[in-house]
Scaffold this motif. Structure first.
Motif, PDB file in Angstrom:
ATOM      1  N   GLY A 175      -3.266 -48.815  13.347  1.00 19.50           N
ATOM      2  CA  GLY A 175      -3.146 -47.401  12.987  1.00 19.50           C
ATOM      3  C   GLY A 175      -2.279 -47.203  11.756  1.00 19.50           C
ATOM      4  N   GLN A 176      -1.153 -47.877  11.720  1.00 20.44           N
ATOM      5  CA  GLN A 176      -0.247 -47.792  10.577  1.00 20.44           C
ATOM      6  C   GLN A 176      -0.914 -48.344   9.317  1.00 20.44           C
ATOM      7  OE1 GLN A 176       3.405 -49.953  11.101  1.00 20.44           O
ATOM      8  NE2 GLN A 176       4.084 -49.585   9.009  1.00 20.44           N
ATOM      9  N   ILE A 177      -1.613 -49.452   9.458  1.00 16.72           N
ATOM     10  CA  ILE A 177      -2.301 -50.066   8.320  1.00 16.72           C
ATOM     11  C   ILE A 177      -3.376 -49.131   7.778  1.00 16.72           C
ATOM     12  CG2 ILE A 177      -3.809 -51.975   7.635  1.00 16.72           C
ATOM     13  CD1 ILE A 177      -2.181 -53.689   9.678  1.00 16.72           C
ATOM     14  N   LEU A 178      -4.117 -48.475   8.678  1.00 16.76           N
ATOM     15  CA  LEU A 178      -5.135 -47.515   8.243  1.00 16.76           C
ATOM     16  C   LEU A 178      -4.494 -46.364   7.470  1.00 16.76           C
ATOM     17  CD1 LEU A 178      -7.408 -47.374  11.414  1.00 16.76           C
ATOM     18  CD2 LEU A 178      -7.979 -48.408   9.209  1.00 16.76           C
ATOM     19  N   ARG A 179      -3.405 -45.821   7.998  1.00 15.67           N
ATOM     20  CA  ARG A 179      -2.718 -44.713   7.312  1.00 15.67           C
ATOM     21  C   ARG A 179      -2.224 -45.137   5.933  1.00 15.67           C
ATOM     22  NH1 ARG A 179      -1.068 -43.980  12.530  1.00 15.67           N
ATOM     23  NH2 ARG A 179       0.874 -45.112  12.228  1.00 15.67           N
ATOM     24  N   GLU A 180      -1.621 -46.306   5.845  1.00  7.08           N
ATOM     25  CA  GLU A 180      -1.098 -46.790   4.563  1.00  7.08           C
ATOM     26  C   GLU A 180      -2.203 -47.016   3.533  1.00  7.08           C
ATOM     27  OE1 GLU A 180       1.258 -50.218   5.502  1.00  7.08           O
ATOM     28  OE2 GLU A 180       2.853 -49.004   6.406  1.00  7.08           O
ATOM     29  N   ASN A 181      -3.405 -47.258   4.017  1.00  8.51           N
ATOM     30  CA  ASN A 181      -4.548 -47.464   3.125  1.00  8.51           C
ATOM     31  C   ASN A 181      -5.397 -46.203   2.980  1.00  8.51           C
ATOM     32  OD1 ASN A 181      -4.937 -50.458   2.202  1.00  8.51           O
ATOM     33  ND2 ASN A 181      -4.073 -50.544   4.270  1.00  8.51           N
ATOM     34  N   HIS A 182      -4.877 -45.080   3.495  1.00  7.87           N
ATOM     35  CA  HIS A 182      -5.561 -43.775   3.418  1.00  7.87           C
ATOM     36  C   HIS A 182      -6.974 -43.839   3.995  1.00  7.87           C
ATOM     37  CE1 HIS A 182      -2.173 -42.660   0.947  1.00  7.87           C
ATOM     38  NE2 HIS A 182      -2.424 -43.707   0.162  1.00  7.87           N
ATOM     39  N   MET A 183      -7.100 -44.495   5.155  1.00  6.19           N
ATOM     40  CA  MET A 183      -8.383 -44.629   5.833  1.00  6.19           C
ATOM     41  C   MET A 183      -8.319 -43.912   7.171  1.00  6.19           C
ATOM     42  SD  MET A 183      -8.968 -48.675   4.974  1.00  6.19           S
ATOM     43  CE  MET A 183     -10.531 -48.826   5.819  1.00  6.19           C
ATOM     44  N   GLU A 184      -9.389 -43.201   7.495  1.00  3.05           N
ATOM     45  CA  GLU A 184      -9.454 -42.491   8.773  1.00  3.05           C
ATOM     46  C   GLU A 184      -9.966 -43.381   9.897  1.00  3.05           C
ATOM     47  OE1 GLU A 184     -11.540 -38.821   8.459  1.00  3.05           O
ATOM     48  OE2 GLU A 184     -10.410 -38.202   6.684  1.00  3.05           O
ATOM     49  N   ALA A 185     -10.738 -44.389   9.552  1.00  2.00           N
ATOM     50  CA  ALA A 185     -11.319 -45.288  10.556  1.00  2.00           C
ATOM     51  C   ALA A 185     -11.384 -46.704   9.978  1.00  2.00           C
ATOM     52  CB  ALA A 185     -12.716 -44.813  10.942  1.00  2.00           C
ATOM     53  N   TYR A 186     -11.486 -47.674  10.859  1.00  2.00           N
ATOM     54  CA  TYR A 186     -11.578 -49.075  10.453  1.00  2.00           C
ATOM     55  C   TYR A 186     -12.938 -49.316   9.808  1.00  2.00           C
ATOM     56  CZ  TYR A 186     -11.294 -54.147  10.711  1.00  2.00           C
ATOM     57  OH  TYR A 186     -11.252 -55.467  10.392  1.00  2.00           O
ATOM     58  N   ASP A 187     -12.929 -49.887   8.626  1.00  2.00           N
ATOM     59  CA  ASP A 187     -14.165 -50.169   7.898  1.00  2.00           C
ATOM     60  C   ASP A 187     -13.992 -51.495   7.161  1.00  2.00           C
ATOM     61  OD1 ASP A 187     -16.099 -50.293   5.754  1.00  2.00           O
ATOM     62  OD2 ASP A 187     -16.460 -48.146   6.054  1.00  2.00           O
ATOM     63  N   GLU A 188     -14.716 -52.529   7.598  1.00  2.00           N
ATOM     64  CA  GLU A 188     -14.571 -53.861   7.015  1.00  2.00           C
ATOM     65  C   GLU A 188     -14.837 -53.852   5.516  1.00  2.00           C
ATOM     66  OE1 GLU A 188     -17.402 -55.696   9.601  1.00  2.00           O
ATOM     67  OE2 GLU A 188     -15.812 -56.558  10.854  1.00  2.00           O
ATOM     68  N   TYR A 189     -15.885 -53.140   5.120  1.00  2.00           N
ATOM     69  CA  TYR A 189     -16.248 -53.088   3.706  1.00  2.00           C
ATOM     70  C   TYR A 189     -15.131 -52.457   2.870  1.00  2.00           C
ATOM     71  CZ  TYR A 189     -18.649 -51.775  -0.585  1.00  2.00           C
ATOM     72  OH  TYR A 189     -18.990 -51.610  -1.902  1.00  2.00           O
ATOM     73  N   LEU A 190     -14.589 -51.336   3.330  1.00  2.00           N
ATOM     74  CA  LEU A 190     -13.515 -50.675   2.575  1.00  2.00           C
ATOM     75  C   LEU A 190     -12.269 -51.553   2.460  1.00  2.00           C
ATOM     76  CD1 LEU A 190     -13.662 -46.931   3.672  1.00  2.00           C
ATOM     77  CD2 LEU A 190     -14.351 -47.947   1.490  1.00  2.00           C
ATOM     78  N   PHE A 191     -11.907 -52.247   3.534  1.00  2.00           N
ATOM     79  CA  PHE A 191     -10.765 -53.161   3.454  1.00  2.00           C
ATOM     80  C   PHE A 191     -11.024 -54.258   2.422  1.00  2.00           C
ATOM     81  CE2 PHE A 191      -8.921 -51.852   7.653  1.00  2.00           C
ATOM     82  CZ  PHE A 191      -7.643 -51.613   7.177  1.00  2.00           C
ATOM     83  N   LEU A 192     -12.221 -54.801   2.428  1.00  2.00           N
ATOM     84  CA  LEU A 192     -12.569 -55.860   1.487  1.00  2.00           C
ATOM     85  C   LEU A 192     -12.457 -55.362   0.050  1.00  2.00           C
ATOM     86  CD1 LEU A 192     -13.710 -58.798   1.257  1.00  2.00           C
ATOM     87  CD2 LEU A 192     -15.950 -57.711   1.018  1.00  2.00           C
TER      88      LEU A 192
END
Length: 81
Positions: free
Chosen positions: A47-64
């Motif tokens: 959850g913290q990692i998503l917030r720090e990356n300005h993401m609302e949901a887990y997305d493998e492509y966006l992280f990549l």
């Protein structure tokens, strides 16, 4: 992928595309590579990692894309051509 030095060359084969310098990676292997390079969804503080990356949901492509496929284990990364 290079073969070990003591490998008998008679067991090494290549496809016509490889002989032309064209490389293909099947979807299973490419997905393995992606998942090895991104934060896993099971990470305790996801959850913290998503917030720090300005993401609302887990997305493998966006992280990549956000991290250019970078890993602390090697010098490889991806970039747009």
């Amino acid at each position: 992928v290079s073969s070990p030095a003591n490998t008998d060359d008679s067991f090494v084969t290549s496809t016509p595309d490889e002989e032309k310098g064209i490389r293909h990676i099947d979807p299973e292997w490419s997905m393995r590579w992606v998942r090895d390079r991104i934060v896993p969804s099971s990470r305790q503080n996801i959850g913290q990692i998503l917030r720090e990356n300005h993401m609302e949901a887990y997305d493998e492509y966006l992280f990549l894309i956000k991290n250019q496929g970078r890993s602390c284990q090697d010098e490889c990364y991806i970039e747009e051509l």
